[in-house]
Write an enzyme that holds these catalytic residues in place. Structure first.
Site, PDB file in Angstrom:
ATOM      1  N   LYS A 145       0.717  -1.355   0.021  1.00 52.60           N
ATOM      2  CA  LYS A 145      -0.021   0.086  -0.002  1.00 52.60           C
ATOM      3  C   LYS A 145       0.808   1.390   0.000  1.00 52.60           C
ATOM      4  CE  LYS A 145      -0.442  -0.419   4.820  1.00 52.60           C
ATOM      5  NZ  LYS A 145      -0.976  -1.279   6.134  1.00 52.60           N
TER       6      LYS A 145
ATOM      7  N   TYR B  33      12.436  31.397   5.073  1.00 53.07           N
ATOM      8  CA  TYR B  33      10.912  32.330   5.394  1.00 53.07           C
ATOM      9  C   TYR B  33      11.034  32.435   6.997  1.00 53.07           C
ATOM     10  CZ  TYR B  33      10.291  31.305   0.648  1.00 53.07           C
ATOM     11  OH  TYR B  33      10.226  31.344  -0.767  1.00 53.07           O
TER      12      TYR B  33
ATOM     13  N   MET C 172       9.313  25.333   0.792  1.00 56.54           N
ATOM     14  CA  MET C 172       8.564  24.353  -0.041  1.00 56.54           C
ATOM     15  C   MET C 172       9.336  23.690  -0.845  1.00 56.54           C
ATOM     16  SD  MET C 172       5.338  24.562  -2.370  1.00 56.54           S
ATOM     17  CE  MET C 172       4.174  25.471  -1.211  1.00 56.54           C
TER      18      MET C 172
HETATM   19  C1  LIG Z   1      -0.170  -2.206   6.357  1.00 51.00           C
HETATM   20  C2  LIG Z   1      -0.746  -3.597   6.881  1.00 51.00           C
HETATM   21  C3  LIG Z   1       0.074  -4.563   7.236  1.00 51.00           C
HETATM   22  C4  LIG Z   1       1.393  -4.560   7.231  1.00 51.00           C
HETATM   23  O1  LIG Z   1       2.236  -4.191   8.328  1.00 51.00           O
HETATM   24  P1  LIG Z   1       3.586  -3.862   8.576  1.00 51.00           P
HETATM   25  O2  LIG Z   1       3.915  -3.594   9.899  1.00 51.00           O
HETATM   26  O3  LIG Z   1       4.062  -2.932   7.876  1.00 51.00           O
HETATM   27  O4  LIG Z   1       4.231  -5.347   8.371  1.00 51.00           O
HETATM   28  C5  LIG Z   1      -0.407  -5.823   7.647  1.00 51.00           C
HETATM   29  N1  LIG Z   1      -1.911  -5.736   7.541  1.00 51.00           N
HETATM   30  C6  LIG Z   1      -2.559  -4.850   7.143  1.00 51.00           C
HETATM   31  C7  LIG Z   1      -4.182  -5.133   7.353  1.00 51.00           C
HETATM   32  C8  LIG Z   1      -2.172  -3.631   6.926  1.00 51.00           C
HETATM   33  O5  LIG Z   1      -2.984  -2.640   6.553  1.00 51.00           O
END
Ligand SMILES: *Cc1c(COP(=O)(O)O)cnc(C)c1O
Length: 852
Positions: free
Chosen positions: A520, A746, A794
């Site tokens: 993700k 800034y 920025m």
């Molecule tokens: C992000 C996530 C993981 C991974 O967790 P890590 O600590 O990065 O290994 C596992 N299960 C779910 C449901 C997640 O959202």
């Protein structure tokens, strides 16, 4: 051999101190390489200034230096020549020595095949003359004089490659070298965008042909319309060379016909006007390579070498490293190393060869790296190559982002998806290519110089000793990676580290536990498609993403593996979910009903995992809702429940709580199994639990952070050999000296206390280089800590380099990663920002390019 006095004369230069060495074996422009007895040239190019590394060159053995300003270190024992322009001096020196030695120059120009053609010409001329050649690897107007560094007056003829990367360069080279003979191989698409389309290239190459003297010779490829057209533009006699495969056939002065293509050689008969010469086999692969042979014969004739004799010499020609060079591959396969360069025309030629030599049981396998085309048409040309490769080869393995476009195209048309593998590292590409490799198979490896496909070739060799025959791809004039980037700040991803971490996680969790790679948030900032593909190539069975849009990005990136969407997916997205064969998370009866209905409407089945909330308090069914939920599932005939899972809230530090979550989860799982429900996957563990808590593994683990070589907690350390995969770098944009009391940044919150040297960096919170509530504290320059001063802007950040004398514009700055012996870890950065490692890496913003 270079004489001090020739350099002084050509450069109109001055000695700095005493002259020591007066003769040098060669030029040296890469201070990092051994250069004993050589003359170091402090070149200034757009990528860097060789003056910065003079000391290093001396440490590596250089006995002389050509520079515009002398070194500040002790030059005792060195010959230092100071001049106004090192670049101009080199060109004038080339003219001077060529004239002085009376060496005849033969120039070879064209977009492909220059080195092979130069080698073939040398092979023919060597029968009667002393011929000078240079192995190549340095290009352009500085490359030309540098290539003459070993010339002595014994050589009668020098064969030089006239390769240009900028308009106007050819004219400069021709003026310095004054070629007598000019050979044009092909004028296809150029690897460098600066030169523009083929017409521009023809114009540039024409500068060589137009400059040839009436007593010289132009050898032109008859089958290349742009090369052929140059015939009308020269005062020199013209000889054309061609193959009878091409249209219009039979028009060239020297023609190869009855061409026979073999796995180890190419045969042809030769015709010149009405004379015919019977067949010869020469050890070059592919009809396209015959142009080199024909050009060599044409040049030989001008130098009174009979065709018979030239043909005979060519039968002994050895293919150059990286140019369709046959090698012994793994398991008795034939390995063809064509990794030196690649453009659409040369990939096409290589494919034609593969098509011509495939026979019987043997399969043809193409390992394709990115072609070096920085142009906007690059994606399109890779797609076209993918199409052709899909038609011709049995298996296509791609390495890199652009080559992946070719792979995706081939995937779409190939009925057997396993015939195409996308990879992003040499290691994975070689592994994919060696799968079930047999003695009748041919593996052809091709790619542009920056793809470094010789690393894949090396891994496919039967005998490690053959690695001496590989092309070395280091062109020292463009070793700096930033040239391909549109931002002066970049994230460098080491996919081999990710591959390693995945394999280690598989080892730790064992063969009965499937691995879901959690990718993700753009694979925690590491690049979703490349990380996913790498993880799958190294043992992951499934991917986990947070949302539908992330899943779709992977599908459009050519990823076919199962993908579980871990987050909320609205019911209206059911059509997309089904179309792209995704797996959903379910935890609500109404949502399940809506998905079931949508699936039924489409006559499809929708795959899902049910999520149980055992104490994270986020998404999920509470344990006491489970029975009712599964009862209603019995009515939802179009849902297939493949898995059951839960999420751990504190697995990296609160083991007590984690164990209680696992017990709760088991309390849900057991009655379901007893009631006859079956799940392919049951899972609970994230990285920390996967490594430290075997009872949390069930038969699948969902690892995220550990893939990237990181942990978030001292209480749940990673095994020491796990490798972090991300570095974040930028370069210095300006260095200035500010008097005491000067305001910086800034808000003018910082004032210099004394005279301070400040370096401005082109990176800011718009890149994710965070400013508030707490900010980055320091960066690395020359392996030393440089503190950030003032507010981060920025796009800009200031650091104090008072302690680092003479740092300069363009030098590398490390924000995360190693420089010299010092390292800034992601954990350290998390500490600066008062957050966790997850946030540090996933908030490097999208505008920062990812480099592999
Ligand atoms: C992000 C996530 C993981 C991974 O967790 P890590 O600590 O990065 O290994 C596992 N299960 C779910 C449901 C997640 O959202």
């Amino acid at each position: 051999m270079i004489s001090l006095y020739d350099i002084l004369e050509a450069a109109d230069g001055q000695l700095f101190g005493e002259a020591e060495a007066q003769i040098f074996g060669d030029f040296c422009i890469d201070a990092r390489r051994p250069c004993a007895g050589q003359l170091y040239v402090a070149l200034k190019t757009e990528h860097g200034d060789g003056h910065h590394t003079m000391a290093e060159a001396v440490a590596n053995g250089a006995t002389g230096i050509m520079c515009t300003h002398p070194p500040t270190f002790d030059t005792e024992g060195l010959t230092v020549i100071v001049m106004r322009s090192v670049e101009d001096a080199l060109l004038r020196w080339a003219r001077l020595v060529l004239e002085k030695y009376g060496t005849t120059v033969i120039g070879v120009a064209g977009t492909v095949g220059k080195s092979s053609t130069a080698a073939a010409i040398a092979q023919v001329l060597k029968t009667h003359y002393k011929v000078y050649t240079h192995p190549g690897g340095i290009r352009g107007k500085f490359g030309l004089p540098l290539a003459l560094g070993r010339l002595t007056k014994d050589y009668q003829i020098a064969i030089l490659e006239f390769g240009t990367s900028q308009g106007g360069e050819m004219g400069v080279m021709v003026a310095a070298a004054k070629p007598m003979v000019g050979v044009v191989t092909t004028i296809g698409q150029a690897p460098h965008e600066q030169l523009g389309g083929p017409e521009h290239i023809a114009q540039e190459i024409g500068d060589m042909v137009r400059a040839l003297p009436p007593e010289g010779l132009a050898v032109l490829n008859f089958d290349d319309p742009l090369a052929r057209a140059l015939a009308s533009e020269t005062k020199a006699p013209v000889m054309t060379v061609g193959l009878d495969l091409a249209e219009p056939a039979f028009g060239s002065d020297l023609l190869a016909y009855n061409i026979l293509v073999d796995r180890y050689k190419t045969g042809f008969d030769l015709r010149r006007m009405s004379e015919r010469y019977p067949g010869r086999w020469i050890p070059l692969l592919g009809a396209h390579q015959l142009y080199s042979a024909l050009a060599a014969l044409a040049v030989g004739m001008t130098y009174q070498i009979p065709l018979e004799e030239g043909l005979h010499a060519l039968t002994e020609l050895e293919p150059l490293p990286g140019r369709m060079r046959p090698l012994d591959g793994l398991n008795g396969s034939l390995l063809i190393d064509d990794s030196f360069s690649a453009n659409p025309a040369s990939v096409q030629a290589a494919l034609n060869w593969l098509k011509a030599v495939r026979e019987g049981q043997g399969r043809t396998i193409l390992v394709l790296g990115d072609m070096d085309e920085a142009s906007s048409a690059a994606v399109m040309t890779h797609i076209q190559i993918g199409q052709r490769a899909g038609e011709i080869v049995d298996r296509l393995i791609t390495q890199g982002d652009l080559a992946a476009e070719a792979g995706r195209t081939a995937l779409e048309q190939h009925p057997d998806r396993s015939a195409v593998t996308l990879t992003f590292s040499a290691e994975d590409a070689a592994k994919a290519a060696s799968l079930d490799l047999g003695p009748d198979d041919i593996v052809l490896v091709k790619g542009g110089p920056s793809a470094h496909m010789e690393r894949a070739v090396e891994r496919l060799l039967a005998n490690a000793g053959d690695s001496v025959h590989l092309a070395r791809q280091t062109d020292v004039l463009d070793t700096v990676p930033v040239e391909h980037l549109d931002r002066p700040s970049w994230v460098q991803i080491n996919l081999e580290a990710i591959a390693y971490n995945v394999r280690r996680l598989k080892e730790i969790t064992g063969p009965d536990v499937a691995l879901m790679a959690v990718v993700k948030t753009n694979a925690y900032g590491h690049g979703a498609v490349a990380v996913s593909t790498t993880a799958l190539n190294n043992g992951a069975a499934m991917l986990g993403v947070a949302s539908l849009s992330e899943a779709l990005e992977l599908r459009s990136g050519g990823v076919a593996a199962p993908i579980l969407v871990l987050g909320y997916t609205p019911a209206w997205a059911a059509r997309e979910v089904i179309r792209h064969n995704l797996t959903l998370t379910l935890y609500d009866t109404e949502l399940a009903r809506a998905f079931d209905r949508a699936a039924r409407d489409q006559n499809a089945t929708l795959r899902a995992h049910v999520l149980i909330d055992t104490g994270l308090g986020m998404l999920g069914l509470l344990p006491d809702e489970v029975t009712l939920f599964f009862r209603s599932l019995r009515n939802f005939k179009n849902l297939e429940i493949e898995g059951l899972y839960t999420e751990l809230a504190a697995s990296d530090h609160n083991f007590e709580y984690t164990r209680s979550q696992i017990r709760t989860f088991e309390g849900v799982v057991e009655p379901l199994l007893a009631a006859g429900f079956r799940f392919k996957y049951i899972h609970a563990a994230n990285s920390a639990a996967a490594i430290h808590m075997p009872e949390a593994r069930f038969n699948m683990v969902r690892t995220g952070i550990a893939l990237y070589g990181l942990t978030n907690s001292l209480a749940a350390p990673l095994p020491a050999d796990f490798k972090p995969a991300l570095e974040w770098k930028t370069t210095i944009a300006q260095v200035k000296r500010l008097p005491p009391g000067s305001a910086i940044g800034y808000g003018s919150s910082y004032r210099t206390s004394t005279t301070q040297r400040i370096a401005v960096l082109p990176v800011g919170y718009g890149d994710g280089f965070r400013r508030a509530p707490t900010r980055w504290k320091y960066v690395l320059i020359r392996g030393e800590v440089a503190p950030v001063v003032g507010q981060i802007g920025m796009d800009m950040t200031a650091v104090d380099v008072t302690q680092l004398p003479d740092v300069k514009i363009g030098e590398e700055v490390v924000l995360i990663g190693r420089q010299g012996t010092r390292r800034i870890t992601i954990e350290e950065a998390a500490d600066f920002l008062d957050t966790n490692v997850y946030e540090v890496i996933s908030t490097v913003l999208a505008r920062v390019p990812r480099v592999k």
